[in-house]
Enzyme design. Structure first.
Site, PDB file in Angstrom:
ATOM      1  N   ASN A   1       0.797  -1.231   0.000  1.00  0.00           N
ATOM      2  CA  ASN A   1       0.000   0.000   0.000  1.00  0.00           C
ATOM      3  C   ASN A   1       0.832   1.286   0.000  1.00  0.00           C
ATOM      4  O   ASN A   1       0.391   2.306  -0.500  1.00  0.00           O
ATOM      5  CB  ASN A   1      -1.014  -0.006   1.154  1.00  0.00           C
ATOM      6  CG  ASN A   1      -0.378  -0.186   2.501  1.00  0.00           C
ATOM      7  OD1 ASN A   1       0.781  -0.585   2.607  1.00  0.00           O
ATOM      8  ND2 ASN A   1      -1.122   0.101   3.549  1.00  0.00           N
TER       9      ASN A   1
ATOM     10  N   LYS B   1      12.885  -6.366   0.638  1.00  0.00           N
ATOM     11  CA  LYS B   1      12.053  -7.040  -0.369  1.00  0.00           C
ATOM     12  C   LYS B   1      10.687  -6.373  -0.416  1.00  0.00           C
ATOM     13  O   LYS B   1       9.897  -6.492   0.515  1.00  0.00           O
ATOM     14  CB  LYS B   1      11.869  -8.530  -0.028  1.00  0.00           C
ATOM     15  CG  LYS B   1      11.184  -9.280  -1.183  1.00  0.00           C
ATOM     16  CD  LYS B   1      10.509 -10.549  -0.782  1.00  0.00           C
ATOM     17  CE  LYS B   1       9.147 -10.366  -0.193  1.00  0.00           C
ATOM     18  NZ  LYS B   1       8.125  -9.803  -1.102  1.00  0.00           N
TER      19      LYS B   1
ATOM     20  N   SER C   1       6.767  -5.669  -1.695  1.00  0.00           N
ATOM     21  CA  SER C   1       5.659  -6.554  -2.068  1.00  0.00           C
ATOM     22  C   SER C   1       5.743  -6.865  -3.557  1.00  0.00           C
ATOM     23  O   SER C   1       6.073  -5.995  -4.364  1.00  0.00           O
ATOM     24  CB  SER C   1       4.338  -5.869  -1.768  1.00  0.00           C
ATOM     25  OG  SER C   1       3.284  -6.542  -2.434  1.00  0.00           O
TER      26      SER C   1
ATOM     27  N   VAL D   1      -1.420 -10.004   9.513  1.00  0.00           N
ATOM     28  CA  VAL D   1      -1.151 -10.787  10.722  1.00  0.00           C
ATOM     29  C   VAL D   1      -0.746 -12.214  10.344  1.00  0.00           C
ATOM     30  O   VAL D   1       0.168 -12.790  10.941  1.00  0.00           O
ATOM     31  CB  VAL D   1      -2.388 -10.793  11.656  1.00  0.00           C
ATOM     32  CG1 VAL D   1      -2.204 -11.767  12.802  1.00  0.00           C
ATOM     33  CG2 VAL D   1      -2.651  -9.387  12.187  1.00  0.00           C
TER      34      VAL D   1
ATOM     35  N   GLU E   1       4.830  -4.677  11.800  1.00  0.00           N
ATOM     36  CA  GLU E   1       3.764  -3.695  11.554  1.00  0.00           C
ATOM     37  C   GLU E   1       2.660  -4.432  10.818  1.00  0.00           C
ATOM     38  O   GLU E   1       2.746  -4.648   9.610  1.00  0.00           O
ATOM     39  CB  GLU E   1       4.303  -2.538  10.703  1.00  0.00           C
ATOM     40  CG  GLU E   1       5.302  -1.658  11.406  1.00  0.00           C
ATOM     41  CD  GLU E   1       4.676  -0.814  12.506  1.00  0.00           C
ATOM     42  OE1 GLU E   1       3.450  -0.867  12.716  1.00  0.00           O
ATOM     43  OE2 GLU E   1       5.438  -0.095  13.176  1.00  0.00           O
TER      44      GLU E   1
ATOM     45  N   CYS F   1      -3.410   0.455   6.875  1.00  0.00           N
ATOM     46  CA  CYS F   1      -3.463  -0.477   8.005  1.00  0.00           C
ATOM     47  C   CYS F   1      -4.135   0.120   9.230  1.00  0.00           C
ATOM     48  O   CYS F   1      -4.819  -0.563   9.975  1.00  0.00           O
ATOM     49  CB  CYS F   1      -2.051  -0.906   8.356  1.00  0.00           C
ATOM     50  SG  CYS F   1      -0.974   0.503   8.611  1.00  0.00           S
TER      51      CYS F   1
ATOM     52  N   LYS G   1      -1.247  -5.792  20.744  1.00  0.00           N
ATOM     53  CA  LYS G   1      -1.987  -7.045  20.511  1.00  0.00           C
ATOM     54  C   LYS G   1      -1.532  -7.680  19.181  1.00  0.00           C
ATOM     55  O   LYS G   1      -0.337  -7.666  18.872  1.00  0.00           O
ATOM     56  CB  LYS G   1      -3.491  -6.761  20.595  1.00  0.00           C
ATOM     57  CG  LYS G   1      -3.905  -6.350  22.028  1.00  0.00           C
ATOM     58  CD  LYS G   1      -5.197  -5.569  22.106  1.00  0.00           C
ATOM     59  CE  LYS G   1      -6.439  -6.391  22.043  1.00  0.00           C
ATOM     60  NZ  LYS G   1      -7.669  -5.555  22.205  1.00  0.00           N
TER      61      LYS G   1
ATOM     62  N   GLY H   1       1.053  -5.937  16.198  1.00  0.00           N
ATOM     63  CA  GLY H   1       2.485  -5.804  15.998  1.00  0.00           C
ATOM     64  C   GLY H   1       3.357  -5.744  17.216  1.00  0.00           C
ATOM     65  O   GLY H   1       2.892  -5.774  18.353  1.00  0.00           O
TER      66      GLY H   1
ATOM     67  N   GLU I   1       7.814   2.101  14.615  1.00  0.00           N
ATOM     68  CA  GLU I   1       8.567   2.777  13.563  1.00  0.00           C
ATOM     69  C   GLU I   1       8.486   4.279  13.824  1.00  0.00           C
ATOM     70  O   GLU I   1       7.667   4.751  14.615  1.00  0.00           O
ATOM     71  CB  GLU I   1       7.992   2.427  12.185  1.00  0.00           C
ATOM     72  CG  GLU I   1       8.188   0.954  11.869  1.00  0.00           C
ATOM     73  CD  GLU I   1       8.014   0.590  10.413  1.00  0.00           C
ATOM     74  OE1 GLU I   1       6.914   0.807   9.875  1.00  0.00           O
ATOM     75  OE2 GLU I   1       8.966   0.066   9.813  1.00  0.00           O
TER      76      GLU I   1
HETATM   77  P1  NAD Z   1       1.047  -9.651   3.094  1.00  0.00           P
HETATM   78  O1  NAD Z   1       1.117 -10.121   4.492  1.00  0.00           O
HETATM   79  O2  NAD Z   1       0.326 -10.501   2.111  1.00  0.00           O
HETATM   80  O3  NAD Z   1       2.521  -9.465   2.490  1.00  0.00           O
HETATM   81  C1  NAD Z   1       3.442  -8.599   3.094  1.00  0.00           C
HETATM   82  C2  NAD Z   1       4.832  -8.950   2.613  1.00  0.00           C
HETATM   83  O4  NAD Z   1       5.238 -10.192   3.180  1.00  0.00           O
HETATM   84  C3  NAD Z   1       4.960  -9.123   1.094  1.00  0.00           C
HETATM   85  O5  NAD Z   1       6.163  -8.526   0.682  1.00  0.00           O
HETATM   86  C4  NAD Z   1       5.014 -10.618   0.921  1.00  0.00           C
HETATM   87  O6  NAD Z   1       5.700 -11.041  -0.228  1.00  0.00           O
HETATM   88  C5  NAD Z   1       5.768 -11.032   2.171  1.00  0.00           C
HETATM   89  N1  NAD Z   1       5.585 -12.416   2.601  1.00  0.00           N
HETATM   90  C6  NAD Z   1       4.490 -13.196   2.453  1.00  0.00           C
HETATM   91  N2  NAD Z   1       4.714 -14.400   3.016  1.00  0.00           N
HETATM   92  C7  NAD Z   1       5.953 -14.379   3.536  1.00  0.00           C
HETATM   93  C8  NAD Z   1       6.746 -15.325   4.252  1.00  0.00           C
HETATM   94  N3  NAD Z   1       6.294 -16.537   4.559  1.00  0.00           N
HETATM   95  N4  NAD Z   1       7.982 -14.950   4.639  1.00  0.00           N
HETATM   96  C9  NAD Z   1       8.454 -13.710   4.370  1.00  0.00           C
HETATM   97  N5  NAD Z   1       7.752 -12.788   3.684  1.00  0.00           N
HETATM   98  C10 NAD Z   1       6.513 -13.114   3.278  1.00  0.00           C
HETATM   99  O7  NAD Z   1       0.456  -8.196   3.161  1.00  0.00           O
HETATM  100  P2  NAD Z   1      -0.030  -7.256   1.979  1.00  0.00           P
HETATM  101  O8  NAD Z   1      -1.272  -7.873   1.391  1.00  0.00           O
HETATM  102  O9  NAD Z   1       1.097  -6.931   1.081  1.00  0.00           O
HETATM  103  O10 NAD Z   1      -0.409  -5.915   2.768  1.00  0.00           O
HETATM  104  C11 NAD Z   1      -1.609  -5.721   3.426  1.00  0.00           C
HETATM  105  C12 NAD Z   1      -1.461  -5.992   4.911  1.00  0.00           C
HETATM  106  O11 NAD Z   1      -0.401  -5.228   5.436  1.00  0.00           O
HETATM  107  C13 NAD Z   1      -2.687  -5.589   5.692  1.00  0.00           C
HETATM  108  O12 NAD Z   1      -2.984  -6.554   6.667  1.00  0.00           O
HETATM  109  C14 NAD Z   1      -2.274  -4.290   6.342  1.00  0.00           C
HETATM  110  O13 NAD Z   1      -2.968  -3.963   7.509  1.00  0.00           O
HETATM  111  C15 NAD Z   1      -0.834  -4.533   6.594  1.00  0.00           C
HETATM  112  N6  NAD Z   1      -0.117  -3.250   6.740  1.00  0.00           N
HETATM  113  C16 NAD Z   1       0.330  -2.881   7.967  1.00  0.00           C
HETATM  114  C17 NAD Z   1       0.974  -1.662   8.142  1.00  0.00           C
HETATM  115  C18 NAD Z   1       1.468  -1.209   9.500  1.00  0.00           C
HETATM  116  O14 NAD Z   1       2.310  -0.323   9.555  1.00  0.00           O
HETATM  117  N7  NAD Z   1       0.990  -1.752  10.603  1.00  0.00           N
HETATM  118  C19 NAD Z   1       1.167  -0.825   7.043  1.00  0.00           C
HETATM  119  C20 NAD Z   1       0.702  -1.242   5.796  1.00  0.00           C
HETATM  120  C21 NAD Z   1       0.064  -2.466   5.658  1.00  0.00           C
END
Ligand code: NAD
Length: 485
Positions: free
Chosen positions: A154, A177, A179, A231, A251, A285, A452, A455, A459
């Site tokens: 995002n 790495k 997304s 999560v 996060e 998020c 909870k 995370g 940051e």
């Molecule tokens: P995602 O969990 O599908 O993927 C996140 C990243 O993790 C990607 O780069 C993906 O390739 C990688 N990944 C997936 N499986 C992995 C594994 N087994 N080992 C290592 N890396 C792996 O999330 P998304 O769909 O890209 O993003 C949306 C999610 O991110 C939502 O849940 C959102 O709330 C969260 N988010 C959180 C924050 C925050 O700061 N708290 C900010 C933005 C997005």
């Protein structure tokens, strides 16, 4: 289609772009048209090795530099990002579909803020002295080593910098790495950092899906992992990091409450709820997607919200007049439509939106449900799209209990003109990032993160330093050494 800032290869390693077409191709799709705009190749084992080896070999000399020198490079990169903001914003828009009216003010600029802030702080990282009579202990605040950053789709530019800037300021190196859905922007962050004088190997970007992330985390050279993601992914990454007792920042997702009392300023509350549900087409998020509205203001809130949403300008994201863009992907759009169907099926009242407009790309109308109850799926699960759930409440005590009745704890907000109630509410919220009479701002000066399931760690701000350094404690004997025998 090409655009001015297109990166020239899939990976950025050891100070230069690197291509390896042996990796599985990843199509980069522009969400406003559904058309492919670039192809990158997933990192092969050879690419992963090259990135980690280069990060490891560069780190120690970097950590040994005076902080002021590390900081100068980061601040120079911040200036360069600001100068190139327009091009970088166009790239962010192409990568994510977010409207240029947003990306011009929220993405590269946020990355620049982060580099400027941590560039400024680099020279002031210190340990402490603890006097013990004549003896004393001093502490050294040291880098962790090679850090891995893994990003969500995002905010690809922002996430790359929010992880890279504190890591580098503290003397670490990073392999990032992005997304697989938005792989382009982090490459530009790497390119600019090196152009600003960052020695080769300190900030590497490699592409790939979860498997590449998992390979990075499992490597014994890695000291820390910072993930922004869901999560479900967080659980896997945290568990993999635990194998090597690695440091983590997580996060993760949220289902945050936004509480609006009868005495709130209606216009401000509606604006806050718009920021907390529809900015970036709801793909944030920290969104306050459970909007609790006190009964006395409910109908006025819904009426004004509907009016204000009619003013959203859905359209071509590259047109600066557009204020509401498409979702990031067909897949994410499908997930969100599934939640909308669930909301209707479970009895929520669809006030506005709920369907795709008649145009190409992954667009969905801003959607508001009213009469949502706590047990409905749309009130319990993270949707990650432009869907607001409005829930009714009567009393402060009741709403606080219900606001906290979620496994998540990323953010929470309250709109009220009662000063003491506002502070009571935030003291009671089980969430890491809270707002009073505003919502969803994330300035670099303030800690950002969740409690909870949302995370671990924080940051931004001085707090991030704790998560990119380790303390070495040094006992200094000044007199005799007494031993029992
Ligand atoms: P995602 O969990 O599908 O993927 C996140 C990243 O993790 C990607 O780069 C993906 O390739 C990688 N990944 C997936 N499986 C992995 C594994 N087994 N080992 C290592 N890396 C792996 O999330 P998304 O769909 O890209 O993003 C949306 C999610 O991110 C939502 O849940 C959102 O709330 C969260 N988010 C959180 C924050 C925050 O700061 N708290 C900010 C933005 C997005």
């Amino acid at each position: 289609m090409t655009y001015p800032t297109q990166p020239t290869a899939s990976h950025f390693i050891d100070g230069a772009y690197v291509e390896d077409t042996a990796g599985t191709p990843i199509e980069v799709i522009y969400p406003a048209t559904g058309k492919t705009i670039a192809t990158v190749y997933e990192a092969t084992p050879a690419i992963i090795e090259k990135a980690l080896a280069s990060a490891q070999s560069a780190q120690k000399a970097w950590a040994a530099l005076p902080g002021v020198e590390r900081g100068r490079i980061l601040r120079r990169a911040a200036d360069m990002i600001r100068e190139r903001n327009h091009d970088l914003s166009v790239l962010e828009t192409m990568d994510t579909g977010k409207p240029l009216s947003e990306t011009l003010v929220a993405d590269a600029t946020s990355a620049a803020d982060s580099l400027e802030f941590f560039g400024g702080i680099a020279a002031s990282l210190t340990g402490e002295t603890i006097q013990l009579g004549d003896d004393f202990v001093y502490t050294r605040r040291e880098a962790l080593g090679v850090c891995v950053g893994i990003g969500a789709w995002n905010y690809p530019t922002q996430i790359a910098a929010w992880k890279g800037a504190p890591a580098l300021a503290c003397g670490n190196s990073m392999v990032f790495k992005p997304s697989e859905t938005t792989p382009l922007c982090a490459l530009k962050v790497a390119e600019i950092l090196h152009e600003a004088g960052l020695p080769a190997g300190l900030y590497n970007v490699i592409q790939g899906r979860g498997g590449v992330g998992a390979a990075l985390i499992g490597d014994t050279r890695v000291a820390k992992v910072s993930l922004t993601g869901s999560v479900a992914t967080g659980r896997k990454v945290y568990a993999a990091a635990a194998e090597g007792i690695r440091n983590v920042t997580m996060e993760l997702g949220g289902k945050s409450p936004l509480v609006i009392f009868d005495d709130a300023d209606l216009e401000k509350a509606v604006s806050g709820a718009i920021l907390g549900n529809f900015y970036s087409t709801g793909q944030v998020c920290s969104n306050g997607t459970r909007v609790f509205v006190q009964s006395g203001i409910k109908e006025a809130f819904l009426a004004r919200m509907t009016e204000r949403l009619a003013g959203a300008k859905l359209g071509d994201p590259l047109d600066e007049a557009t204020t509401f863009g498409p979702m990031v992907s067909e897949a994410q759009l499908g997930i969100v439509e599934g939640f909308i169907a669930k909301g209707i099926e479970e009895g929520a009242r669809l006030v506005t939106g709920g369907t795709r407009p008649d145009r190409d790309g992954f667009y969905l109308l801003p959607t508001v449900f009213a009469d949502v109850t706590d047990d409905m799926t749309i009130a319990r699960e993270e949707i990650f799209g432009p869907v607001m759930s409005v829930l009714d409440f009567e009393t402060e005590e009741e709403v606080l209990t219900r606001a906290n009745d979620t496994p998540y704890g990323l953010a929470a907000g309250v709109f009220t003109n009662d000063l003491t109630r506002a502070h009571r509410m935030v003291a009671g919220f089980e969430a890491g990032t809270c707002y009073i009479n505003h919502y969803n701002l994330a300035p670099v000066e303030a800690p950002f993160g969740g409690s909870k399931l949302s995370g671990v760690g924080r940051e931004n701000s001085k707090a991030a330093i704790e998560y990119y350094t380790q303390i070495k404690s040094v006992y200094v004997g000044m007199g005799d050494v007494e031993a029992p025998f």
